[in-house]
Design an enzyme around this catalytic site. Structure first.
Site, PDB file in Angstrom:
ATOM      1  N   HIS A 111     -11.167  -6.213   8.217  1.00  0.00           N
ATOM      2  CA  HIS A 111     -11.840  -5.976   6.940  1.00  0.00           C
ATOM      3  C   HIS A 111     -13.151  -5.215   7.108  1.00  0.00           C
ATOM      4  O   HIS A 111     -13.979  -5.216   6.201  1.00  0.00           O
ATOM      5  CB  HIS A 111     -12.133  -7.310   6.231  1.00  0.00           C
TER       6      HIS A 111
ATOM      7  N   GLU B  50       0.815  -1.210   0.000  1.00  0.00           N
ATOM      8  CA  GLU B  50       0.000   0.000   0.000  1.00  0.00           C
ATOM      9  C   GLU B  50       0.849   1.261   0.000  1.00  0.00           C
ATOM     10  O   GLU B  50       0.483   2.267  -0.611  1.00  0.00           O
ATOM     11  CB  GLU B  50      -0.937  -0.008   1.205  1.00  0.00           C
TER      12      GLU B  50
END
Length: 339
Positions: free
Chosen positions: A144, A75
C-alpha cells in the site's frame, strides 16, 4: 509537517480559498462532471463510501449511480471498461484504490490504452484518467506504499502526472480530463489532508508538461515531485539558514517533463540534487540525471546526485528511514556543495 502553498490565480485575478489536496481532487471531478456529461467515475467503493480515502465523497449523490458507480474488485475489468468507454466517446475516470493494485490492469494500460491512437492511425483515442493514491508515509507496508510511476513513464502514449499542491491537483486533473490522451494521475496519499493551499474560485487548468519553480536560488538545484516536496522545501529552508540558496523545482508532470525548466536552473546553479521516494534503481530521476549530463554537462561543477527510496520492498514501520526526508536531502546537498 504541514505543506502549505500559494499558487497564482491562472487565467485572471479573482477570489480563492484554502483547501486540502483531497478537496481539490473532489472539486475537480465535480466541476468536470458538471461541465461535460461524458465524464463518468467508477472504481472500488467510489460511490456511497466515497473511496477508501473519501476522495469521491458525495459525488454519487450529486450525479447519480449512472455516472458514479462501484465496480467489482477487478482492476483489469476497471481499466478495460475505461478503455472501451473512452474509445466510444466517454471521458472515464477510473479509480484504482492503491497504485500498488494497478498490476492486474497493467496489460490493458500499456498495450491498449497507450497504443490505441497510434494503432488506429488516429481513428480512435483513449481520453481516460486513471486516478490512484501513491507513495508511502502512512505506514501502509509493501502492498500500500509503492511508487510505480517509472513503469508507466516508460510507456509511449501515456501521460503521467503527480501533483504536490491543491492548486496543481485540481488544475492537472482538469487538464487531464480535457485532453485526448490516457493519463495516469498519481495522488500522493500522505499529502491528501496535509497539503493545503489557495485554489481560485474560477475555472483553470495546469498545463501537463510544465514544472513549477517553488523557490528561486543560485547555489544548487533541487528537483522533486509528489509526496517528497514538503521535505524538499524543508531542506531548502535549512540550507538557507546556512547561507545556501537552493532553487526548488516541482516537476508535477513526469511524462512529459519540463526539461527546459530543469536545464535552465542547472545551467545557473551548476549543481543538481534529484529527489524521489521510488526505489533508486531505474527510478524516473535517473532519466532526469541522464538528460542533465547529456545537455548541461559543461555547466556542472559537481556530479548529479540522487536521494531516493531504497532497493527493498517498502517496509511496514520504517517509513521515515525509507523515505528521503529533509536530513537525507540536506546531507546530499552538502556533499554536492563540497565536491
Amino acid at each position: 509537517m504541514t505543506a502549505t502553498s500559494k499558487a497564482p490565480a491562472a487565467g485572471g485575478a479573482g477570489k480563492s480559498r484554502v483547501i486540502t489536496l483531497i478537496q481539490a481532487v473532489n472539486e475537480a471531478i465535480a466541476e468536470e462532471m458538471t461541465r461535460d456529461s461524458r465524464v463518468v467515475l467508477f472504481g472500488e467503493d467510489v460511490g456511497g463510501r466515497g473511496g477508501v480515502f473519501m476522495a469521491t465523497a458525495g459525488l454519487q449523490a450529486q450525479f447519480g449511480k449512472d455516472r458514479v458507480f462501484d465496480t467489482p474488485l477487478s482492476e483489469a475489468s476497471i481499466v478495460g471498461a475505461a478503455v472501451g468507454m473512452a474509445a466510444r466517446g466517454l471521458r472515464p475516470i477510473a479509480e484504482i484504490q492503491f497504485a500498488d493494485y494497478m498490476g492486474p490492469g497493467f496489460d490493458q494500460i500499456i498495450s491498449q490504452a497507450a497504443k490505441i491512437r497510434y494503432r488506429s492511425g488516429g481513428q480512435y483515442t483513449a481520453p481516460m484518467v486513471i486516478r490512484t493514491p501513491s507513495g508511502g508515509g502512512v505506514k501502509g507496508g509493501h502492498h500500500h506504499s509503492q511508487s510505480p510511476e517509472a513503469y508507466y513513464a516508460h510507456t509511449p502514449g501515456l501521460k503521467v502526472v503527480m501533483p504536490s499542491t491543491p492548486y496543481d491537483a485540481k488544475g492537472l486533473l482538469k487538464a487531464a480530463l480535457r485532453g485526448e490522451d490516457p493519463v495516469i494521475y498519481f495522488e500522493p496519499k500522505r499529502l491528501y489532508r496535509a497539503a493545503k493551499g489557495e485554489v481560485p474560485d474560477h475555472d483553470y487548468t495546469v498545463k501537463i508538461g510544465e514544472a513549477a519553480v517553488r523557490r528561486e536560488g543560485t547555489d544548487l538545484t533541487l528537483v522533486g515531485y509528489g509526496g517528497v516536496m514538503p521535505d524538499v522545501l524543508k531542506a531548502a529552508d535549512a540550507l538557507a539558514k546556512e547561507g545556501v540558496q537552493a532553487e526548488v523545482i516541482d516537476l508535477r508532470s513526469i511524462v512529459p517533463w519540463d526539461q527546459d525548466c530543469v536545464l535552465q536552473s542547472v545551467e545557473k546553479t551548476g549543481r543538481a540534487v534529484l529527489v524521489s521516494e521510488a526505489p533508486r534503481t531505474a527510478n524516473f530521476m535517473g532519466e532526469v540525471a541522464y538528460t542533465i549530463q547529456e545537455r548541461a554537462f559543461d555547466y556542472l561543477t559537481a556530479p548529479v546526485t540522487q536521494v531516493a527510496g531504497f532497493d527493498t520492498p517498502y517496509p511496514y514501520v520504517q517509513d521515515k528511514v525509507f523515505l528521503p526526508g529533509a536530513n537525507r536531502i540536506v546531507n546530499a546537498c552538502v556533499q554536492v556543495l563540497n565536491y
